[in-house]
Design an enzyme around this catalytic site. Structure first.
Site, PDB file in Angstrom:
ATOM      1  N   ARG A 114      -4.707  21.300 -15.222  1.00  0.00           N
ATOM      2  CA  ARG A 114      -3.692  20.320 -15.641  1.00  0.00           C
ATOM      3  C   ARG A 114      -3.939  19.814 -17.053  1.00  0.00           C
ATOM      4  O   ARG A 114      -3.019  19.359 -17.733  1.00  0.00           O
ATOM      5  CB  ARG A 114      -3.669  19.151 -14.658  1.00  0.00           C
ATOM      6  CG  ARG A 114      -2.549  18.170 -14.949  1.00  0.00           C
ATOM      7  CD  ARG A 114      -2.320  17.202 -13.813  1.00  0.00           C
ATOM      8  NE  ARG A 114      -1.174  16.351 -14.088  1.00  0.00           N
ATOM      9  CZ  ARG A 114      -0.454  15.741 -13.162  1.00  0.00           C
ATOM     10  NH1 ARG A 114      -0.765  15.887 -11.900  1.00  0.00           N
ATOM     11  NH2 ARG A 114       0.564  14.990 -13.495  1.00  0.00           N
ATOM     12  N   LYS A 164       5.651  23.181 -15.654  1.00  0.00           N
ATOM     13  CA  LYS A 164       4.900  21.948 -15.404  1.00  0.00           C
ATOM     14  C   LYS A 164       4.525  21.847 -13.928  1.00  0.00           C
ATOM     15  O   LYS A 164       3.393  21.495 -13.576  1.00  0.00           O
ATOM     16  CB  LYS A 164       5.699  20.716 -15.823  1.00  0.00           C
ATOM     17  CG  LYS A 164       5.014  19.427 -15.339  1.00  0.00           C
ATOM     18  CD  LYS A 164       5.047  18.267 -16.260  1.00  0.00           C
ATOM     19  CE  LYS A 164       4.022  17.239 -15.762  1.00  0.00           C
ATOM     20  NZ  LYS A 164       4.229  15.911 -16.259  1.00  0.00           N
ATOM     21  N   ARG A 182       0.818  -1.235   0.000  1.00  0.00           N
ATOM     22  CA  ARG A 182       0.000   0.000   0.000  1.00  0.00           C
ATOM     23  C   ARG A 182       0.840   1.268   0.000  1.00  0.00           C
ATOM     24  O   ARG A 182       0.406   2.312   0.496  1.00  0.00           O
ATOM     25  CB  ARG A 182      -0.984   0.019   1.167  1.00  0.00           C
ATOM     26  CG  ARG A 182      -1.991  -1.129   1.111  1.00  0.00           C
ATOM     27  CD  ARG A 182      -3.264  -0.880   1.873  1.00  0.00           C
ATOM     28  NE  ARG A 182      -4.124  -2.056   1.788  1.00  0.00           N
ATOM     29  CZ  ARG A 182      -4.122  -3.048   2.662  1.00  0.00           C
ATOM     30  NH1 ARG A 182      -3.325  -2.997   3.710  1.00  0.00           N
ATOM     31  NH2 ARG A 182      -4.927  -4.080   2.505  1.00  0.00           N
ATOM     32  N   ASN A 228      -2.211  18.525 -21.821  1.00  0.00           N
ATOM     33  CA  ASN A 228      -2.621  17.547 -22.826  1.00  0.00           C
ATOM     34  C   ASN A 228      -2.589  18.098 -24.242  1.00  0.00           C
ATOM     35  O   ASN A 228      -2.881  17.372 -25.192  1.00  0.00           O
ATOM     36  CB  ASN A 228      -4.036  17.030 -22.510  1.00  0.00           C
ATOM     37  CG  ASN A 228      -4.049  16.185 -21.258  1.00  0.00           C
ATOM     38  OD1 ASN A 228      -3.043  15.578 -20.905  1.00  0.00           O
ATOM     39  ND2 ASN A 228      -5.173  16.157 -20.569  1.00  0.00           N
ATOM     40  N   HIS A 247       8.131   9.556 -28.387  1.00  0.00           N
ATOM     41  CA  HIS A 247       7.008  10.304 -27.823  1.00  0.00           C
ATOM     42  C   HIS A 247       6.990  11.736 -28.373  1.00  0.00           C
ATOM     43  O   HIS A 247       5.952  12.240 -28.806  1.00  0.00           O
ATOM     44  CB  HIS A 247       7.113  10.328 -26.294  1.00  0.00           C
ATOM     45  CG  HIS A 247       6.002  11.093 -25.638  1.00  0.00           C
ATOM     46  ND1 HIS A 247       4.700  10.653 -25.620  1.00  0.00           N
ATOM     47  CD2 HIS A 247       6.006  12.283 -24.983  1.00  0.00           C
ATOM     48  CE1 HIS A 247       3.946  11.532 -24.984  1.00  0.00           C
ATOM     49  NE2 HIS A 247       4.711  12.534 -24.585  1.00  0.00           N
ATOM     50  N   LYS A 274       2.182  11.509 -11.493  1.00  0.00           N
ATOM     51  CA  LYS A 274       1.421  10.477 -12.205  1.00  0.00           C
ATOM     52  C   LYS A 274       2.282   9.230 -12.312  1.00  0.00           C
ATOM     53  O   LYS A 274       3.438   9.300 -12.728  1.00  0.00           O
ATOM     54  CB  LYS A 274       1.069  10.945 -13.614  1.00  0.00           C
ATOM     55  CG  LYS A 274      -0.105  11.888 -13.699  1.00  0.00           C
ATOM     56  CD  LYS A 274      -0.451  12.107 -15.168  1.00  0.00           C
ATOM     57  CE  LYS A 274      -1.630  13.043 -15.336  1.00  0.00           C
ATOM     58  NZ  LYS A 274      -1.957  13.249 -16.759  1.00  0.00           N
ATOM     59  N   HIS A 280      -0.909  10.936 -28.768  1.00  0.00           N
ATOM     60  CA  HIS A 280      -0.888   9.617 -28.135  1.00  0.00           C
ATOM     61  C   HIS A 280      -1.397   8.540 -29.091  1.00  0.00           C
ATOM     62  O   HIS A 280      -0.874   7.425 -29.123  1.00  0.00           O
ATOM     63  CB  HIS A 280      -1.768   9.606 -26.877  1.00  0.00           C
ATOM     64  CG  HIS A 280      -0.988   9.759 -25.619  1.00  0.00           C
ATOM     65  ND1 HIS A 280      -1.585  10.021 -24.407  1.00  0.00           N
ATOM     66  CD2 HIS A 280       0.336   9.669 -25.365  1.00  0.00           C
ATOM     67  CE1 HIS A 280      -0.655  10.109 -23.479  1.00  0.00           C
ATOM     68  NE2 HIS A 280       0.516   9.909 -24.030  1.00  0.00           N
ATOM     69  N   HIS A 323      -1.659  15.981 -27.198  1.00  0.00           N
ATOM     70  CA  HIS A 323      -1.559  14.595 -26.731  1.00  0.00           C
ATOM     71  C   HIS A 323      -2.752  13.728 -27.108  1.00  0.00           C
ATOM     72  O   HIS A 323      -2.624  12.512 -27.124  1.00  0.00           O
ATOM     73  CB  HIS A 323      -1.356  14.571 -25.204  1.00  0.00           C
ATOM     74  CG  HIS A 323       0.074  14.841 -24.827  1.00  0.00           C
ATOM     75  ND1 HIS A 323       0.715  16.012 -25.133  1.00  0.00           N
ATOM     76  CD2 HIS A 323       1.011  14.068 -24.197  1.00  0.00           C
ATOM     77  CE1 HIS A 323       1.968  15.972 -24.690  1.00  0.00           C
ATOM     78  NE2 HIS A 323       2.170  14.805 -24.120  1.00  0.00           N
ATOM     79  N   GLU A 356       8.176  18.418 -25.584  1.00  0.00           N
ATOM     80  CA  GLU A 356       7.411  18.771 -24.384  1.00  0.00           C
ATOM     81  C   GLU A 356       7.771  20.177 -23.902  1.00  0.00           C
ATOM     82  O   GLU A 356       6.910  20.919 -23.406  1.00  0.00           O
ATOM     83  CB  GLU A 356       7.656  17.758 -23.256  1.00  0.00           C
ATOM     84  CG  GLU A 356       7.063  16.369 -23.489  1.00  0.00           C
ATOM     85  CD  GLU A 356       5.528  16.321 -23.352  1.00  0.00           C
ATOM     86  OE1 GLU A 356       4.912  17.317 -22.943  1.00  0.00           O
ATOM     87  OE2 GLU A 356       4.962  15.262 -23.677  1.00  0.00           O
ATOM     88  N   GLU A 361      -5.854  16.378 -12.111  1.00  0.00           N
ATOM     89  CA  GLU A 361      -6.351  16.629 -13.463  1.00  0.00           C
ATOM     90  C   GLU A 361      -7.859  16.833 -13.545  1.00  0.00           C
ATOM     91  O   GLU A 361      -8.550  16.187 -14.323  1.00  0.00           O
ATOM     92  CB  GLU A 361      -5.914  15.476 -14.390  1.00  0.00           C
ATOM     93  CG  GLU A 361      -5.955  15.876 -15.850  1.00  0.00           C
ATOM     94  CD  GLU A 361      -5.171  14.928 -16.741  1.00  0.00           C
ATOM     95  OE1 GLU A 361      -4.080  14.505 -16.343  1.00  0.00           O
ATOM     96  OE2 GLU A 361      -5.665  14.622 -17.826  1.00  0.00           O
TER      97      GLU A 361
END
Lengths: 352, 352
Positions: B228, B214, B114, B232, B255, B136, B239, B235, B178, B224
């Site tokens: 936030r 960032k 945990r 994206n 990427h 993330k 993506h 993306h 980025e 998000e």
């Protein structure tokens, strides 16, 4: 008695199916999913299917009953079904079942797309008084219980007493052990009340009090840094006995049966180490041996049990850590126990 | 310039190996583990091994390099190694590598017992300016990127510019995309500064500014729900192009290459839908086509790309959601785009 407010979510005890329905309606979810097992699919799911008859945006995910389903492979199966069913971040997972369903479903939901909402509808006494409250999710790997998990709170819990009527007596007694633990660690009067009631069918009032105690503890310490360890009484040894039984016995111990053994052993350690009186020890032994059949621990390899205990999440720096009691109704945290002490406590049980 | 303070953790830019060493020493960890891949094991790990030569309570966990390692199977492998190495709740995981290592290691650590502590030592430009900041974590299932993960903050991030010298130019440019995005969504002056620098070897000052942008965004909105989403930009389409390339191309897009395509397409959508001027669109197209080789999108099945976009975590209720721009330096959140619009934007890129 009606609703308990936990950290960030309500725990409902009355009109629970109606409250669940209201929760889903008001939550404005894009889709919802009911996680169920082969038992709850028969005994509990139909009630929800009637309630949600007017909805066309839900699916049912059914898994096998039993601890084996808490494995990561089943979790991957749930994730893939959520993907295939088009679950998005505004989806809801309803965990309808016992502790396996709430632990597994809670973990799957808390990690799916970095977390979607979930609620618990616990259908066993054990999950009503234990797993459904407190925000622990978990799965097993290589049969090590809850080795992987998160601390994530459900959005609500719905405790429906009617679901208990379908449970076999042995499953009811599995939950009773946790209720007795709540008395032992925190409330002598509650312990006394439980002792004098019909524990094969505990009343809603008694269940409510157990949830109240557990909730109070976990609200104070959601991530188990301190007082939450109180809830581990009986569990260091009990978990090891349970894991060992699961690995070796044809008809394994229930969780409650295993932690009843653990509580007897750890009460013995408490008598040795933290001042639990002989009278209290005798009373604890009498209550648990009266409720649960004697388990033949003499055939069990104590060294093997200690090895399992060493893998327990509760340990640090290779020491085995137990929560013990000062007296009935008062716990004592963070007691390091040597292998010799643990062997002695196991022998105490074996020789009863 | 020295250290950025994020929500609950510091991001170090100077004397980073010394700071890491201090962090481990002062953290009083029972054990620690360095997660590395076959590349960082050669180019970066030796520096840490020298630094930790005096310690006997750490182990190295090495995985294959590449996005394929972000699969749940590798994660299970890491969990099992942590079990076998005797990791407890007071253990630390050091993620030494690019985005795959930090996403995967972060997820493994955030769910092991945990949650145990973890820190990032990002070794690629992309992971320094993107994956290592923001909390993330994520793994892929069936090649759906980051479909499983948590929001969990590292305890610290150590950005060591020296590690970048071992990177191939194509990997540097993957991170540059980025950085350019950070300018486009939030800081026109930074975009202009980047445009006029040597982007094959960005200075520490430029990297610092990207991390600053960032970090500001993710501190305002860690899970998000709002701002936030600015990150994206490029993306949604990027993506999908990346996933599709990974599935079909012998030498898949990086990427950065993929989201550069995504940013051109989404800049086109911004021109159509949110008022991005023709001049700004032309400038964006010129910068990205100048930096990255043209990708032959005409052979790609647009319907297939839209299918991938529909599985994107960012969507709700079956709509495809894009972050667009009002102008260079200013983003515009939550724009639902129709399939026809997406096709048109892909054709715009294909016909450049």
């Amino acid at each position: 008695m009606n609703t308990i407010q936990s950290n960030s979510y309500p725990i409902f005890f009355e009109n629970t199916i109606g409250e669940l329905s209201k929760f889903v309606r008001e939550g404005d979810y894009s889709r919802f999913f009911i996680l169920t097992d082969e038992n709850t699919a028969i005994h509990c799911l139909p009630v929800l299917q009637v309630e949600f008859a007017g909805y066309d945006n839900f699916d049912i995910i059914e898994i096998n009953a039993g601890e084996e389903s808490k494995d990561i492979d089943f979790c991957i199966g749930i994730w893939k079904m959520l993907i295939d069913f088009g679950a998005d971040r505004k989806s809801l997972l309803i965990n309808l079942g016992g502790g396996v369903i709430s632990d597994l479903g809670g973990f799957a939901a808390s990690t799916f797309k970095r977390g979607i909402d979930f609620v618990h509808v616990p259908t066993t006494l054990l999950s009503q008084v234990d797993a459904s409250v407190g925000g622990k999710t978990g799965i097993d790997i290589d049969r090590i219980k809850n080795i992987i998990g998160t601390f994530t709170q459900p959005k609500a819990v719905f405790i429906n007493n009617d679901f208990l009527t379908s449970l076999p007596a042995r499953q009811i007694l599995s939950g009773t052990a946790e209720m007795l633990k709540h008395g032992l660690i925190m409330d002598a009067a509650y312990w006394a009340a439980l002792k004098n009631s019909d524990l094969s069918a505990p009343s809603v009032d008694l269940i409510y009090r157990s949830v109240e105690i557990k909730n109070k503890v976990v609200m104070e310490d959601p991530t188990e840094k301190g007082i939450r360890k109180a809830l581990n009484f009986g569990h260091t040894i009990g978990h090891a006995v349970e894991t060992n039984s699961l690995l070796n016995d044809e008809d394994p111990l229930t969780h409650g049966e295993a932690i009843a053994i653990g509580m007897i052993c750890e009460a013995y350690l408490a008598h040795k180490k933290t001042g639990l009186s002989s009278d209290d020890l005798a009373e604890i032994v009498a209550v648990f041996t009266g409720l649960y059949p004697k388990y033949d621990l003499s055939k069990t390899d104590y060294a093997e049990l200690c090895k399992i205990m060493l893998k327990d999440k509760k340990n640090q720096n290779g020491n085995i850590n137990c929560t013990l009691l000062n007296k009935i109704g008062e716990c004592n945290l963070d007691n390091i126990c040597s292998e010799a002490e643990l062997y002695e406590s196991l022998a105490f049980y074996a020789e009863l």
